[in-house]
Write a protein that holds these residues in place. Structure first.
Motif, PDB file in Angstrom:
ATOM      1  N   ALA A  63       1.111  -1.233  -0.141  1.00 59.46           N
ATOM      2  CA  ALA A  63      -0.196   0.050   0.154  1.00 59.46           C
ATOM      3  C   ALA A  63       0.724   1.261   0.005  1.00 59.46           C
ATOM      4  O   ALA A  63       0.236   2.374  -0.353  1.00 59.46           O
ATOM      5  N   ASN A  64       2.310   1.007   0.116  1.00 61.54           N
ATOM      6  CA  ASN A  64       2.951   2.282   0.284  1.00 61.54           C
ATOM      7  C   ASN A  64       4.042   2.059  -0.576  1.00 61.54           C
ATOM      8  O   ASN A  64       5.132   2.771  -0.602  1.00 61.54           O
ATOM      9  N   GLY A  65       3.545   1.799  -1.935  1.00 58.32           N
ATOM     10  CA  GLY A  65       4.330   1.695  -3.197  1.00 58.32           C
ATOM     11  C   GLY A  65       5.695   0.802  -3.040  1.00 58.32           C
ATOM     12  O   GLY A  65       6.599   0.743  -3.640  1.00 58.32           O
ATOM     13  N   ASP A  66       5.070  -0.338  -2.472  1.00 58.68           N
ATOM     14  CA  ASP A  66       6.153  -1.462  -2.177  1.00 58.68           C
ATOM     15  C   ASP A  66       7.459  -1.064  -1.437  1.00 58.68           C
ATOM     16  O   ASP A  66       8.493  -1.607  -1.677  1.00 58.68           O
ATOM     17  N   ASP A 277      -8.220  -1.783   5.608  1.00 59.54           N
ATOM     18  CA  ASP A 277      -7.730  -0.130   5.750  1.00 59.54           C
ATOM     19  C   ASP A 277      -7.264   0.077   7.086  1.00 59.54           C
ATOM     20  O   ASP A 277      -6.430   0.996   7.283  1.00 59.54           O
ATOM     21  N   SER A 322      -5.063  -9.631  -6.279  1.00 52.47           N
ATOM     22  CA  SER A 322      -4.488  -8.354  -6.161  1.00 52.47           C
ATOM     23  C   SER A 322      -3.838  -7.832  -7.214  1.00 52.47           C
ATOM     24  O   SER A 322      -3.053  -8.554  -7.872  1.00 52.47           O
ATOM     25  N   THR A 323      -3.863  -6.549  -7.534  1.00 49.48           N
ATOM     26  CA  THR A 323      -3.080  -5.834  -8.219  1.00 49.48           C
ATOM     27  C   THR A 323      -2.172  -4.839  -7.520  1.00 49.48           C
ATOM     28  O   THR A 323      -2.705  -4.539  -6.333  1.00 49.48           O
ATOM     29  N   PRO A 324      -1.094  -4.089  -7.966  1.00 47.26           N
ATOM     30  CA  PRO A 324      -0.456  -2.955  -7.366  1.00 47.26           C
ATOM     31  C   PRO A 324      -1.492  -1.792  -6.877  1.00 47.26           C
ATOM     32  O   PRO A 324      -1.451  -1.262  -6.093  1.00 47.26           O
ATOM     33  N   ASP A 325      -2.514  -1.788  -7.783  1.00 46.56           N
ATOM     34  CA  ASP A 325      -3.525  -0.542  -7.364  1.00 46.56           C
ATOM     35  C   ASP A 325      -4.744  -1.165  -6.655  1.00 46.56           C
ATOM     36  O   ASP A 325      -5.258  -0.193  -6.073  1.00 46.56           O
ATOM     37  N   SER A 326      -4.963  -2.260  -6.543  1.00 41.24           N
ATOM     38  CA  SER A 326      -6.143  -2.795  -5.915  1.00 41.24           C
ATOM     39  C   SER A 326      -5.677  -4.116  -5.152  1.00 41.24           C
ATOM     40  O   SER A 326      -5.627  -5.155  -5.560  1.00 41.24           O
TER      41      SER A 326
END
Ligand code: MG
Ligand code: ZN
Length: 382
Positions: A63-66, A277, A322-326
């Protein structure tokens, strides 16, 4: 090769030949600091993310850009978290394993499996003149912080636990739970007054942490909430400021070193609630603390930082869709689970935290690191 031999030979020759009485000055009284093993830290910052298993760390990282601050910690290990009566530990037994080095039952606060009090690393540090601090985003009488300063057979005896804080001279206390000190059901004592009588400056959420005095002639008790502090998502934002304040305060307090436990308490609560979340926002707050502690320790040069969790919460899985955006997650439980828990370390002595070991060994490793292993561990009956 030859020149490196010539000089010592000449020195030896003149040293032997010299007949002139040389005034021999006695060695300076040894500075303890210079005799300390360089692999040993002067200070320990112990960071516990409650319920922060590998899945929670991974979720927060994604969630923090990896990215996570834990990547800056060079040593990684794993601990086995079971309690004495259950494969699945609770936060009390786990915190007592860290604070006292004993495997005890779920619900135990600073007591062994026979409910007998066991001296905590924080109490040992106090005995040896180190400064100490406890910071949490739960109440300060909640299982994790309580297990360093209190001894109670049952974690929910909050008022009795609050009273135990009067017997330990913790230099900095920051957390919620003011009501357990101020408006007590089982006696009419005002423990805020008792803290003041023992030399504490007592403040609460009406004062900003940035306005707390850096007055190390007094101890500090700062109550962040009357009961449980809010989740980050509802506006709580004190943990990083509390960390900065506490580390600066403890470093200034005296020259003997310090032990500080700083907890990200509510990562666990997000897991219990099965709310992705909630886990992410609590993790990200804690990630900033993990980053700051490492930077602070790096500047200090004599500080060991150990980051771990008591257990995993929620049986969290990051799902294949899951994807990087979701990010798509699933929880398999509303309670804790039994997976091994990662440990991250930075600073002098960090290498001792590699490998796989029992959660109780974290106590042993920290006590050795601070040279507290020779301290009288007997506890006076209270
Ligand atoms: Mg906790
Ligand atoms: Zn929990």
């Amino acid at each position: 090769m030859r020149s490196s031999l010539v000089l010592p030979i000449i020195i030896l020759f003149f040293a032997c030949k010299s007949q002139t009485p040389v005034s021999v000055s006695l060695p300076e009284p040894m500075d303890l600091r210079t005799t300390v093993d360089q692999s040993k830290p002067k200070n320990i910052i112990f960071l516990i993310g409650d319920g922060m298993g590998l899945a929670q760390i991974t979720l927060g990282m994604l969630a923090n850009g990896d990215k996570t601050a834990l990547e800056e910690y060079p040593v990684v290990g794993l601990h086995k978290s079971r309690s004495s009566d259950n494969l699945i530990t609770d936060s009390a037994a786990a915190a007592t394993a860290f604070s006292c080095g004993v495997r005890t039952y779920n619900g135990a606060i600073g007591v062994d499996a026979d409910t007998l009090p066991v001296k905590t690393i924080l109490e040992m540090a106090e005995d040896e003149g180190l400064a100490t601090g406890l910071v949490a985003t739960s109440t300060i009488v909640h299982a994790t912080p309580a297990s360093y300063a209190a001894h109670d057979p049952y974690r929910k005896n909050y008022e009795a636990i609050a009273k135990d804080f009067l017997d330990v001279d913790v230099d900095v206390l920051i957390g919620g739970g003011k009501k357990y000190f101020e408006r007590r059901e089982f006696d009419d004592e005002n423990l805020l007054d008792s803290l003041r009588a023992r030399g504490y400056i007592v403040q609460d959420f009406l004062t900003e942490i940035s306005d707390l005095p850096l007055d190390t002639s007094a101890n500090i008790a700062y109550f962040t909430a009357d009961t449980d502090p809010l989740p980050v998502a509802q506006g709580r934002d004190y943990l990083l400021d509390a960390t900065k304040y506490t580390l600066d305060y403890l470093k200034q307090k005296n020259d003997n070193g310090f032990f500080a436990m700083i907890e990200g308490s509510q990562i666990d609560w997000g897991g219990h609630a099965n709310l992705q979340d909630y886990v992410i926002s609590e993790y990200l707050e804690y990630d900033a603390v993990i980053a700051y502690a490492k930077e602070w320790a790096e500047q200090d040069g004599e500080t060991l930082v150990v980051v771990t969790a008591d257990h995993e919460t929620g049986g969290l899985a990051i799902q294949p869709e899951s994807t990087p955006d979701s990010l798509v997650t699933a929880f398999t439980s509303t309670y804790h689970t039994g997976v091994m828990i990662p440990v991250f370390a930075f600073g002098p002595g960090a290498e001792n935290f590699a490998g796989i070991y029992d959660n109780t060994d974290i106590f042993t490793k920290m006590v050795k690191a601070l040279n507290l292993d020779k301290v009288d561990s007997s506890i006076e009956n209270e």
